[in-house]
Design a protein around this motif. Sequence first.
Motif, mmCIF file in Angstrom:
data_model
loop_
_atom_site.group_PDB
_atom_site.id
_atom_site.type_symbol
_atom_site.label_atom_id
_atom_site.label_comp_id
_atom_site.label_asym_id
_atom_site.label_seq_id
_atom_site.Cartn_x
_atom_site.Cartn_y
_atom_site.Cartn_z
ATOM 1 N N GLU A 369 0.807 -1.219 0.000
ATOM 2 C CA GLU A 369 0.000 0.000 0.000
ATOM 3 C C GLU A 369 0.843 1.274 0.000
ATOM 4 O O GLU A 369 0.684 2.130 -0.862
ATOM 5 N N VAL A 370 1.741 1.441 0.936
ATOM 6 C CA VAL A 370 2.545 2.653 1.048
ATOM 7 C C VAL A 370 3.906 2.406 0.408
ATOM 8 O O VAL A 370 4.611 1.465 0.780
ATOM 9 N N SER A 371 4.279 3.267 -0.546
ATOM 10 C CA SER A 371 5.567 3.141 -1.222
ATOM 11 C C SER A 371 6.511 4.239 -0.762
ATOM 12 O O SER A 371 6.106 5.392 -0.580
ATOM 13 N N VAL A 372 7.772 3.887 -0.567
ATOM 14 C CA VAL A 372 8.826 4.834 -0.215
ATOM 15 C C VAL A 372 9.903 4.729 -1.279
ATOM 16 O O VAL A 372 10.457 3.652 -1.505
ATOM 17 N N ASP A 373 10.192 5.859 -1.935
ATOM 18 C CA ASP A 373 11.101 5.867 -3.077
ATOM 19 C C ASP A 373 12.185 6.925 -2.842
ATOM 20 O O ASP A 373 11.877 8.064 -2.459
ATOM 21 N N TYR A 374 13.448 6.549 -3.081
ATOM 22 C CA TYR A 374 14.568 7.468 -2.875
ATOM 23 C C TYR A 374 15.458 7.470 -4.106
ATOM 24 O O TYR A 374 15.806 6.408 -4.640
ATOM 25 N N LYS A 375 15.824 8.680 -4.554
ATOM 26 C CA LYS A 375 16.728 8.846 -5.684
ATOM 27 C C LYS A 375 18.060 9.392 -5.167
ATOM 28 O O LYS A 375 18.110 10.504 -4.636
ATOM 29 N N GLU A 376 19.119 8.604 -5.319
ATOM 30 C CA GLU A 376 20.410 8.982 -4.759
ATOM 31 C C GLU A 376 20.939 10.273 -5.352
ATOM 32 O O GLU A 376 21.465 11.139 -4.623
ATOM 33 N N GLU A 377 20.815 10.459 -6.645
ATOM 34 C CA GLU A 377 21.423 11.622 -7.307
ATOM 35 C C GLU A 377 20.795 12.928 -6.821
ATOM 36 O O GLU A 377 21.494 13.918 -6.557
ATOM 37 N N SER A 378 19.476 12.957 -6.685
ATOM 38 C CA SER A 378 18.781 14.181 -6.281
ATOM 39 C C SER A 378 18.561 14.272 -4.772
ATOM 40 O O SER A 378 18.171 15.332 -4.274
ATOM 41 N N ARG A 379 18.756 13.172 -4.042
ATOM 42 C CA ARG A 379 18.479 13.061 -2.608
ATOM 43 C C ARG A 379 16.998 13.334 -2.301
ATOM 44 O O ARG A 379 16.649 13.765 -1.212
ATOM 45 N N ARG A 380 16.141 13.047 -3.248
ATOM 46 C CA ARG A 380 14.701 13.272 -3.078
ATOM 47 C C ARG A 380 14.027 11.982 -2.639
ATOM 48 O O ARG A 380 14.221 10.929 -3.248
ATOM 49 N N ILE A 381 13.257 12.083 -1.558
ATOM 50 C CA ILE A 381 12.524 10.939 -1.052
ATOM 51 C C ILE A 381 11.032 11.206 -1.207
ATOM 52 O O ILE A 381 10.547 12.309 -0.918
ATOM 53 N N LYS A 382 10.307 10.214 -1.698
ATOM 54 C CA LYS A 382 8.876 10.355 -1.991
ATOM 55 C C LYS A 382 8.102 9.226 -1.318
ATOM 56 O O LYS A 382 8.507 8.062 -1.371
ATOM 57 N N VAL A 383 6.992 9.589 -0.693
ATOM 58 C CA VAL A 383 6.107 8.619 -0.040
ATOM 59 C C VAL A 383 4.748 8.676 -0.745
ATOM 60 O O VAL A 383 4.181 9.753 -0.926
ATOM 61 N N THR A 384 4.228 7.506 -1.118
ATOM 62 C CA THR A 384 2.995 7.423 -1.902
ATOM 63 C C THR A 384 2.000 6.491 -1.218
ATOM 64 O O THR A 384 2.382 5.447 -0.685
ATOM 65 N N ARG A 385 0.736 6.873 -1.235
ATOM 66 C CA ARG A 385 -0.350 6.047 -0.706
ATOM 67 C C ARG A 385 -1.548 6.150 -1.641
ATOM 68 O O ARG A 385 -1.560 6.948 -2.589
ATOM 69 N N THR A 386 -2.602 5.375 -1.341
ATOM 70 C CA THR A 386 -3.863 5.459 -2.073
ATOM 71 C C THR A 386 -4.840 6.332 -1.310
ATOM 72 O O THR A 386 -5.047 6.144 -0.108
#
Length: 460
Positions: A369-386
């Motif tokens: 259900e809940v996704s946690v995504d991290y991009k090393e180059e940009s240091r951006r972390i994103k959390v996604t839900r429904t």
Amino acid sequence: MVQNKTMGKYELDYHITPPKGLLNDPNGLIQFNGVYHVFYQWNQNETNHTTKSWGHVTSKDLIQWTNQPVALEPNDWFDKDGCYSGSALSYENKLYLFYTGNVRNEKNERESYQCLAVSEDGINFEKKGPIIHQPIGYTAHIRDPKVWQTDNNDWWMILGAQKENLTGDTLIYHSTNLTDWVCKGSLMDQKDEFGYMWECPDLVHFENKSVFIFSPQGLTSKKDEFNNIYHSGYLTGEFTKFGKFKPDNHSFKELDRGFDFYAPQTFKDNNARVILFGWMGVMEPEVEAAIPTIQDGWVHNLTIPRELSYSDGLLIQQPVTELKRLRQASPRITIAKANESYRLPTVQNEILLNWEKTAGSFEFQIRKEVSVDYKEESRRIKVTRTNWLTGNRESRAVTLKKPLVQMQLFLESSTLELFINNGEEVFSLRYFTTTEVNTLDMNSCTLGKEPEVTFYTLKK
């Protein structure tokens, strides 16, 4: 969770929730005679915002919470339409509650009164009535008194406010006896227009820095910032002996990057820790009306208690150390590999992710259900839900100041609180899933930068 409740599929165990009805702002946080007291805005009979009392729970350890009788009921002329938010303090072995009395007059016009109630035992309160009336130049949107004492025995109160030109402000008052208050004007002399109302103001004092926390309404979203209906954040600076807050060169920063965080309040306990609770519930009215727990007769919860510290322009938020007592037996430790699934034995879990140096890019999913995504180059972390109303996926994100090295997750059946880099950033959110899947799925992970993952089962 407080004792003696059965709350259905999405019952929470270690969060403060109402026995029934609707909970919102934390109020009156204090440690009084060695006992932690948390009050909260409470509609006792319905899951909407029509009327508010002060619910009350107590604890000796910040883990086991016990329901107490309702502290304040809206049954006097000065608070007949709601006992709104406020704060608490201890003085001469008595517990003082300061709150806003909400009134609708015969023309259905709003009136606001700042009121006082006093208790000798911390359970039964005697209302003393209004101590501050409507100030000139402001609408009736005056509320949420926060009171504290300085070293020279002066008492200060700040109030969330709205000027007659419909811009937000914070008023500050001074007293020498807790009953007679003199308005000293705006807390800040120079400020930009910033929303139409500032709720739940709070001043936190560290050794060499003061932090002004407040919840502005009416901000415009921009990229990753201000994407919820309302927001809570802070300015750092200096509180002077004349009752003014002078911001430094750091801009307003959101306290929490998630979907569901608002109206935080702090207090200092007997160990001089600054502890914060927030409300996990602010959302659009139509989304709130669709929350699945309503079918079980309750809605919303508070965050776990968080200890605050200050470092280089940032408020650091970390779970209080007492929460380690929730950990059951020995932890399960593994090196997370891409495309692997890890079973969670219950829906109450603490999950730690640590990297030997810094994290590579990754994406994992909690309970499908809940996704946690991290991009090393940009240091951006994103959390996604429904979104449980629309069924659409929605995200919140932040770009970290430093590379990612650590994450800590507190998970329940319908809550997630995610602490990043030892509390430099936090995401708080509700989520609801109809599946019974209890897994962490590591969908992708940079080879050679896999995290060490520690799983704890939590139980009161």
